[in-house]
Enzyme design. Sequence first.
Site, short mmCIF file in Angstrom:
data_model
loop_
_atom_site.label_atom_id
_atom_site.label_comp_id
_atom_site.label_asym_id
_atom_site.label_seq_id
_atom_site.Cartn_x
_atom_site.Cartn_y
_atom_site.Cartn_z
N LYS A 62 0.74 -1.28 -0.09
CA LYS A 62 -0.01 -0.06 -0.24
C LYS A 62 0.99 1.16 0.00
O LYS A 62 2.16 1.14 -0.06
CB LYS A 62 -0.92 -0.08 1.21
C1 PLP Z 1 -5.65 -4.05 1.05
C2 PLP Z 1 -7.08 -3.82 0.89
C3 PLP Z 1 -7.88 -4.22 2.05
C4 PLP Z 1 -7.37 -4.96 3.22
O1 PLP Z 1 -6.15 -4.34 3.61
P1 PLP Z 1 -5.54 -5.21 4.90
O2 PLP Z 1 -4.75 -4.12 5.75
O3 PLP Z 1 -4.56 -6.00 4.15
O4 PLP Z 1 -6.43 -5.94 5.69
C5 PLP Z 1 -9.12 -3.86 1.96
N1 PLP Z 1 -9.73 -3.36 0.90
C6 PLP Z 1 -9.04 -3.04 -0.07
C7 PLP Z 1 -9.77 -2.42 -1.48
C8 PLP Z 1 -7.80 -3.32 -0.19
O5 PLP Z 1 -7.12 -3.09 -1.34
#
Ligand code: PLP
Length: 390
Positions: free
Chosen positions: A191
């Site tokens: 991210k």
């Molecule tokens: C990565 C992601 C999540 C989940 O994030 P985590 O921190 O891995 O639980 C939720 N929604 C979207 C759209 C994502 O890309």
Amino acid sequence: MTSPPSLPFLPFALPDIGEEEIAEVVDTLRSGWITTGPKAMRFEKAFGEFLGDPSLHCVAVNSATAGLHLALEALGVGPGDEVITTTHTFTATAEVVRYLGADVKLVDIDSATLNIDPALVEAAITPRTKAILPVHYAGLAADMPAILTIAQRHGLKVVEDAAHALPTTCSGALVGTLTSDATVFSFYANKTITTGEGGMLVTRDAALAQRAKVMRLHGMNRDAFDRFTATVPSWYYEVVAPGFKYNLTDIAAALGLHQLAKARAFQARRDAIARMYDTALAGLPVITPPHARAGDQHAWHLYVLRLADAARVPRDAFIERLFAAGIGCSVHYIPLHLHPYWRDRYGLSAAQFPHSQRAYERMVSLPLYTRMSDADVQRVADAVRAALAP
Ligand SMILES: *Cc1c(COP(=O)(O)O)cnc(C)c1O
């Protein structure tokens, strides 16, 4: 004939971890306090300062999935309720609704923005609808003015999945500071900022924040750090609910403190890379991704290209050609309506989601991360051009 020297494989994503992060983690490891403690608290405070609104409560958690679960739990979502979200997302967005025994109503996207279509949200509302769960796809803000208006008109809660959206603005305001009930960010490895695994639940609602804090740590009304640092004997706590184990460690928060300090610089680099792609891919039979409206900011978590009708190569072959050229890429996302669990539970078919389906069949996410050099970006663009050649 000798083949040209091959370049090393360019991964789809890489985290950008500096010496500051490494030193802070080491400091945490030496400190004697490695789980949720002073650094997690500092990270929460810094996050609120980053968003620039003192009325916000920030609750650090060990994933965005956990944060979404806690937000919906605190809002009272449960059996018999429905939550409306986009089919064009990662399964985490929707699975948390099922954790609570509520049902998911998936709707299609706007084909230009790839974000949830507010008109379809409104059409999907039933007497059982409790909340709307928009996703800021790729880092481009969903149409929050329309979604918040619909929610108000129908008395619904709004929780934003902002996993892609740090920092994103919507009508000039940072996502996280809008009037929804809660917003949840992700710090997963790929991210826009990362703590390895981690997330942040942000809300203006003090009671929601308090419930989330209790539920992130077993439903205990005092956390370990609170008890450890108390000046009076403090072994006592009460369990007030069957909570979860969703707290963020100080090791992760140590990363987050320095990643957050770089978030604006990271966004600027991602924005520059996106613009380089736009220029380098102009004139090819592709649809480049939508930009934020004038004056707004796109977090550019993803650069999602779509093959136009004039492209002669099918998407899957296109991806194979990029991989053969040493370029990692991905697809965001296989829509939920195509996954066996969601398809079978709700009897879904592709025909119900024509825009998501069409986008999915033509899309590929190109590498986009701060550690890419300008030459890396040009190399990807050249490989795209070559892969499109008949
Ligand atoms: C990565 C992601 C999540 C989940 O994030 P985590 O921190 O891995 O639980 C939720 N929604 C979207 C759209 C994502 O890309």
